[in-house]
Design an enzyme around this catalytic site. Structure first.
Site, PDB file in Angstrom:
ATOM      1  N   ASN A  18       0.826  -1.198   0.000  1.00 33.59           N
ATOM      2  CA  ASN A  18       0.000   0.000   0.000  1.00 33.59           C
ATOM      3  C   ASN A  18       0.862   1.250   0.000  1.00 33.59           C
ATOM      4  OD1 ASN A  18      -2.518  -1.380   0.100  1.00 33.59           O
ATOM      5  ND2 ASN A  18      -2.125  -1.848   2.236  1.00 33.59           N
ATOM      6  N   CYS A  19       0.200   2.375  -0.253  1.00 32.77           N
ATOM      7  CA  CYS A  19       0.832   3.683  -0.286  1.00 32.77           C
ATOM      8  C   CYS A  19       1.719   3.866   0.949  1.00 32.77           C
ATOM      9  CB  CYS A  19      -0.255   4.756  -0.328  1.00 32.77           C
ATOM     10  SG  CYS A  19       0.368   6.425  -0.492  1.00 32.77           S
ATOM     11  N   PRO A  20       2.914   4.361   0.770  1.00 33.00           N
ATOM     12  CA  PRO A  20       3.526   4.924  -0.433  1.00 33.00           C
ATOM     13  C   PRO A  20       4.429   3.946  -1.180  1.00 33.00           C
ATOM     14  CG  PRO A  20       4.894   5.500   1.421  1.00 33.00           C
ATOM     15  CD  PRO A  20       3.748   4.645   1.964  1.00 33.00           C
ATOM     16  N   ASP A  78      -3.103  -1.892  -5.051  1.00 28.60           N
ATOM     17  CA  ASP A  78      -3.619  -0.726  -4.317  1.00 28.60           C
ATOM     18  C   ASP A  78      -4.340   0.192  -5.302  1.00 28.60           C
ATOM     19  OD1 ASP A  78      -4.096   1.529  -2.810  1.00 28.60           O
ATOM     20  OD2 ASP A  78      -1.993   1.959  -2.386  1.00 28.60           O
TER      21      ASP A  78
END
Length: 81
Positions: A17-19, A44
């Protein structure tokens, strides 16, 4: 849906997931030769906006295409410099 873009390298960041998709994409692009295309495989949904925004604000890279392929988002980034 498949892409018509010919990728030079593939980066698999599925499950991250981010980042991390953008962080790892940046690292992988740094290792590419000019003109090479990186295919990034991500799960994601936020990566669509994240990778596009990163490419837009980064010199030396161009976002060639983004494809939704079921649960996988395929991003094609070209190193231009």
């Amino acid at each position: 849906m498949s892409s018509t873009v010919e990728a030079t390298e593939t980066l698999d960041v599925r499950g991250e997931n981010c980042p991390m998709p953008v962080v790892k994409t940046r690292q992988a692009v740094d290792d590419l030769a000019s003109g090479a295309v990186l295919e990034v495989l991500a799960t994601d949904p936020g990566s669509l906006n994240d990778v596009a925004g990163w490419a837009e604000t980064t010199d030396g890279v161009t976002l060639v295409e983004q494809v939704e392929d079921g649960d996988v988002y395929r991003h094609y980034v070209e190193r231009t410099a």
